[in-house]
Scaffold this motif. Structure first.
Motif, PDB file in Angstrom:
ATOM      1  N   THR A 418      52.952 139.938  26.465  1.00  0.00           N
ATOM      2  CA  THR A 418      51.701 140.364  25.848  1.00  0.00           C
ATOM      3  C   THR A 418      51.712 140.013  24.365  1.00  0.00           C
ATOM      4  N   GLU A 419      50.540 139.737  23.825  1.00  0.00           N
ATOM      5  CA  GLU A 419      50.441 139.389  22.416  1.00  0.00           C
ATOM      6  C   GLU A 419      50.714 140.600  21.535  1.00  0.00           C
ATOM      7  N   VAL A 420      51.292 140.316  20.369  1.00  0.00           N
ATOM      8  CA  VAL A 420      51.486 141.340  19.348  1.00  0.00           C
ATOM      9  C   VAL A 420      50.521 141.046  18.194  1.00  0.00           C
ATOM     10  N   GLN A 421      49.826 142.054  17.748  1.00  0.00           N
ATOM     11  CA  GLN A 421      48.960 141.893  16.576  1.00  0.00           C
ATOM     12  C   GLN A 421      49.853 141.974  15.333  1.00  0.00           C
ATOM     13  N   ILE A 422      50.470 140.847  15.034  1.00  0.00           N
ATOM     14  CA  ILE A 422      51.509 140.800  14.011  1.00  0.00           C
ATOM     15  C   ILE A 422      51.003 141.307  12.656  1.00  0.00           C
ATOM     16  N   GLU A 423      49.750 141.023  12.329  1.00  0.00           N
ATOM     17  CA  GLU A 423      49.237 141.414  11.019  1.00  0.00           C
ATOM     18  C   GLU A 423      49.094 142.921  10.874  1.00  0.00           C
ATOM     19  N   ASP A 424      49.198 143.666  11.984  1.00  0.00           N
ATOM     20  CA  ASP A 424      49.235 145.120  11.879  1.00  0.00           C
ATOM     21  C   ASP A 424      50.553 145.582  11.262  1.00  0.00           C
ATOM     22  N   PHE A 425      51.575 144.738  11.356  1.00  0.00           N
ATOM     23  CA  PHE A 425      52.910 145.117  10.909  1.00  0.00           C
ATOM     24  C   PHE A 425      53.418 144.277   9.726  1.00  0.00           C
ATOM     25  N   VAL A 426      53.025 143.004   9.690  1.00  0.00           N
ATOM     26  CA  VAL A 426      53.594 142.049   8.729  1.00  0.00           C
ATOM     27  C   VAL A 426      52.491 141.526   7.816  1.00  0.00           C
ATOM     28  N   GLN A 427      52.784 141.410   6.538  1.00  0.00           N
ATOM     29  CA  GLN A 427      51.803 140.912   5.578  1.00  0.00           C
ATOM     30  C   GLN A 427      51.619 139.393   5.715  1.00  0.00           C
ATOM     31  N   VAL A 428      50.406 138.949   5.397  1.00  0.00           N
ATOM     32  CA  VAL A 428      50.083 137.529   5.407  1.00  0.00           C
ATOM     33  C   VAL A 428      49.612 137.148   4.003  1.00  0.00           C
ATOM     34  N   HIS A 429      50.175 136.060   3.477  1.00  0.00           N
ATOM     35  CA  HIS A 429      49.868 135.624   2.123  1.00  0.00           C
ATOM     36  C   HIS A 429      49.359 134.189   2.149  1.00  0.00           C
ATOM     37  N   GLN A 430      48.306 133.932   1.407  1.00  0.00           N
ATOM     38  CA  GLN A 430      47.813 132.560   1.312  1.00  0.00           C
ATOM     39  C   GLN A 430      48.875 131.695   0.649  1.00  0.00           C
ATOM     40  N   ALA A 431      49.050 130.478   1.181  1.00  0.00           N
ATOM     41  CA  ALA A 431      50.004 129.523   0.615  1.00  0.00           C
ATOM     42  C   ALA A 431      49.266 128.467  -0.184  1.00  0.00           C
ATOM     43  N   LYS A 432      49.808 128.150  -1.363  1.00  0.00           N
ATOM     44  CA  LYS A 432      49.257 127.086  -2.207  1.00  0.00           C
ATOM     45  C   LYS A 432      50.398 126.166  -2.623  1.00  0.00           C
ATOM     46  N   LYS A 433      50.062 124.919  -2.895  1.00  0.00           N
ATOM     47  CA  LYS A 433      51.079 123.966  -3.328  1.00  0.00           C
ATOM     48  C   LYS A 433      51.870 124.517  -4.512  1.00  0.00           C
ATOM     49  N   HIS A 434      53.180 124.378  -4.423  1.00  0.00           N
ATOM     50  CA  HIS A 434      54.140 124.769  -5.455  1.00  0.00           C
ATOM     51  C   HIS A 434      54.395 126.270  -5.519  1.00  0.00           C
ATOM     52  N   ASP A 435      53.856 127.044  -4.579  1.00  0.00           N
ATOM     53  CA  ASP A 435      54.252 128.451  -4.468  1.00  0.00           C
ATOM     54  C   ASP A 435      55.709 128.528  -4.005  1.00  0.00           C
ATOM     55  N   LEU A 436      56.382 129.609  -4.381  1.00  0.00           N
ATOM     56  CA  LEU A 436      57.744 129.862  -3.914  1.00  0.00           C
ATOM     57  C   LEU A 436      57.825 131.282  -3.362  1.00  0.00           C
ATOM     58  N   PHE A 437      58.121 131.382  -2.071  1.00  0.00           N
ATOM     59  CA  PHE A 437      58.261 132.665  -1.389  1.00  0.00           C
ATOM     60  C   PHE A 437      59.757 132.959  -1.223  1.00  0.00           C
ATOM     61  N   LEU A 438      60.155 134.189  -1.537  1.00  0.00           N
ATOM     62  CA  LEU A 438      61.571 134.568  -1.577  1.00  0.00           C
ATOM     63  C   LEU A 438      61.954 135.319  -0.306  1.00  0.00           C
ATOM     64  N   ILE A 439      63.007 134.842   0.350  1.00  0.00           N
ATOM     65  CA  ILE A 439      63.370 135.375   1.663  1.00  0.00           C
ATOM     66  C   ILE A 439      64.868 135.687   1.699  1.00  0.00           C
ATOM     67  N   PRO A 440      65.324 136.684   0.938  1.00  0.00           N
ATOM     68  CA  PRO A 440      66.726 137.081   1.074  1.00  0.00           C
ATOM     69  C   PRO A 440      66.984 137.634   2.470  1.00  0.00           C
ATOM     70  N   ASN A 441      68.247 137.709   2.839  1.00  0.00           N
ATOM     71  CA  ASN A 441      68.594 138.156   4.190  1.00  0.00           C
ATOM     72  C   ASN A 441      67.947 139.498   4.503  1.00  0.00           C
ATOM     73  N   GLY A 442      67.557 139.648   5.758  1.00  0.00           N
ATOM     74  CA  GLY A 442      66.917 140.877   6.211  1.00  0.00           C
ATOM     75  C   GLY A 442      65.416 140.922   6.029  1.00  0.00           C
ATOM     76  N   THR A 443      64.841 139.902   5.364  1.00  0.00           N
ATOM     77  CA  THR A 443      63.404 139.879   5.088  1.00  0.00           C
ATOM     78  C   THR A 443      62.640 139.303   6.267  1.00  0.00           C
TER      79      THR A 443
END
Length: 605
Positions: A418-443
């Protein structure tokens, strides 16, 4: 980054006519017939030029050298087609009328059941993607007394001991070491053309990969390191009926040269379940007859090689050799901490007109050390090299996250499709050229569709705990592994709400500016052991290494010239990764394009 590539075999992959390769990827030529103009476009075969008469082609030439030695040891990596090496040499030696005594190391491996018992503790459970790094030595898989008893026989004019582990017999003779690129090894593995060490049967590719990664490669890398000073001749074993080879002295000279100037590895490319079209459209020389490309191994050095060139002949050797031989020059003041383990990787994740990556996280440092035996963990960042207007990145939890509710939704999805409505739990951010998103372990994170992500990360690359994969199958129609338990042992539920935007999306700061040069700091998370700068310039700029290794890419512009203190000059095109070792001391960047250049620089803190 998603899990093991071996679980996502090449779309439209076919086994070649000889039954040796299952892939749509092109085999690197043994000799360059035409050479891309350096820096004019992305080059899939970047070379370190050694000058004339340094690399030799063919079994006839190698056989001539063997005859002069009379007794030789031929050792090498996993994936070598030893029967073809033997045939290639034998036919040329026999033509000259010499008798040969062959000793083949496969005859002196321990019984298969005994080998299986030895390696089983490092392979995890049968249904697990992962094992644990092996703590055995290569000689543990051999009947060493019987192997050692096989010594040169004076009744023969030529004596050759051949096969993985041949050096364990301790012959006092010149050593030929045959290396094997990891991409070609996996293509042979998928075709069922090779087996794991000590195995008599071909297994499912993902099981063979797990065994290679956690056992065979660990033992053979250690063995290779121990042989470094004993090698007389280095050869490249990626061609079934051909071989290129060179003397170790010339090889070491090439390593020494690049360790003080510029390093660029040979990249390689793979389709995947979520793969896109950017790489197909922008990188020349690769096979376009595939459904997509999901990854480019730009600098994932456990699986990348270095190409050397002489007289048009190419020889690829693993990046390990450089770190075994020149770790101090490469890493400078950080060599004591990381040793011969290169700590940073660059790779592309292509979702242009593709799909979302799985919702995933990576293990904590303690978890990856205790459970998988690794030294460092998979701390990542996503640098957006290119994207469409609707591109986004999933990162961090919603402020009202309920871990139990989230886990229940994931388990229900896995059990009931079954589908999960992921956005109910996880944030969504617009991506733009040269953005840097930080993903340390556990993120918790995922790259959405329509991105070309430059993943700048710590080197480990297969430890991805997927929680939700959008109910899709892999390219062969099989479910992809979901690892909810591992994920929930590592998820950081404090990465939520407003904290995500404040601490997990890098906020650029200008730290130096002149009329022609701007140095931008893209701060990483405190948990990252590396940091990132972007150098923006219109004409030229000079940078000191300060005894630190710099990993770089032209992320905007057409091409740049790199000049290092030793006088080396290299031109790189847009999206090519290159490394400036600490020992280079300084380098000058010159913009050869018609528009301003932007170069990313990752470095150890």
């Amino acid at each position: 980054m998603n899990s093991t590539l071996s679980q996502n075999p090449t779309a439209h992959a076919e086994i070649d006519d000889a039954g040796l390769r299952k892939t749509a990827q092109l085999l690197m030529p043994a000799k360059l017939t035409t050479e891309a103009v350096a820096g004019e476009e992305y080059n899939i075969y970047p070379v370190c030029k050694l000058g004339d008469n340094k690399i030799f082609n063919g079994y006839d030439a190698l056989a001539g050298w063997v005859i002069k030695q009379k007794t030789v040891v031929i050792d090498g990596y996993a994936g070598i087609l030893w029967d073809k090496v033997k045939t290639g040499l034998e036919q040329h030696i026999a033509l000259k009328g010499f008798s040969i005594n062959w000793v083949e190391t496969t005859q002196y491996l321990k019984p298969e059941a005994e080998v299986d018992t030895l390696v089983k503790p490092f392979l995890g459970t049968a249904d697990s993607v992962w094992g644990t790094k092996c703590t055995l030595n290569l000689h543990d898989l051999f009947q060493t007394e019987k192997l050692g008893a096989q010594q040169p026989n004076s009744e023969f004019e030529i004596n050759i001991i051949i096969g993985t582990g041949a050096s364990l017999a301790n012959w006092q003779a010149p050593l030929i070491y045959i290396d094997m690129p990891k991409n070609e090894l996996q293509f042979r593995m998928r075709a069922g053309a090779i087996k794991n060490l000590g195995s008599s049967e071909v297994d499912e590719p993902y099981l063979m990969y797990k065994r290679f990664y956690f056992v065979d490669w660990v033992l053979l890398n250690q063995h290779k390191k121990q042989l470094l000073d004993k090698i007389t001749v280095l050869a490249d074993g990626q061609w079934a009926n051909n071989i290129n080879w060179m003397f170790k002295t010339d090889f070491a000279e090439g390593l020494n040269k690049m360790s003080q100037s510029v390093i660029r590895v040979r990249p390689w490319f793979e389709p995947g379940a979520w793969g896109g079209q950017w790489i197909k459209e922008h990188i020349p020389g690769i096979n376009k007859d595939v459904v997509n490309y999901a990854w480019s191994f730009e600098l994932i050095v456990p699986e990348n090689g270095l190409i050397f060139e002489s007289d048009g002949n190419l020889l690829e050797a693993s990046f390990d050799f450089l770190m075994f031989n020149n770790q101090q020059q490469v890493l400078g003041k950080h060599a004591e901490r990381f040793g011969d383990e290169f700590p940073i990787r660059f790779d592309f994740l292509d979702t242009f007109d593709g799909g979302n990556l799985s919702i995933q996280c990576h293990p904590s440092l303690k978890y990856i050390q205790d459970v998988f035996g690794e030294n460092i963990t998979q701390d990542e960042t996503y640098y957006i090299l290119d994207c469409k207007e609707d591109a986004n990145v999933y990162l961090g939890f919603q402020d009202n996250i309920d871990p139990d509710e989230f886990q229940a939704a994931l388990i229900k999805s896995q059990n009931e499709s079954t589908e999960v409505q992921i956005e109910d739990f996880v944030q969504v951010h617009q991506a733009k050229k040269h953005d840097l998103f930080l993903i340390p372990n556990g993120t918790i994170h995922s790259a959405g569709a329509n991105n070309l992500v430059l993943e700048i990360s710590a080197t480990p690359y297969i430890f991805t705990f997927k929680m939700y994969d959008w109910l899709r199958l892999d390219l062969e129609g099989n479910p992809r592994p979901i690892n909810i338990d591992h994920a929930f042992n590592n998820l950081n539920f404090e990465c939520k709400g407003q904290k995500v935007k404040e601490e997990y999306i890098s906020i650029p700061t200008v730290i130096e500016q002149t009329t022609d040069h701007t140095l931008v700091h893209l701060p990483t998370h405190p948990n990252h052991f590396y940091d990132i700068h972007r150098i923006e310039f219109t004409a030229e700029t000079r940078v000191d290494t300060n005894d630190c290794c710099h990993i770089m890419m032209l992320v905007e512009g057409q091409k740049v010239l790199i000049e290092t203190a030793d006088g080396s000059r290299h031109v790189f095109a847009y999206a090519e990764t290159f490394v400036i070792p600490a020992a280079a001391k300084w380098y000058k960047l010159t913009n050869l394009g018609k528009t301003p250049a932007k170069v990313i620089k990752a470095f150890l803190k």
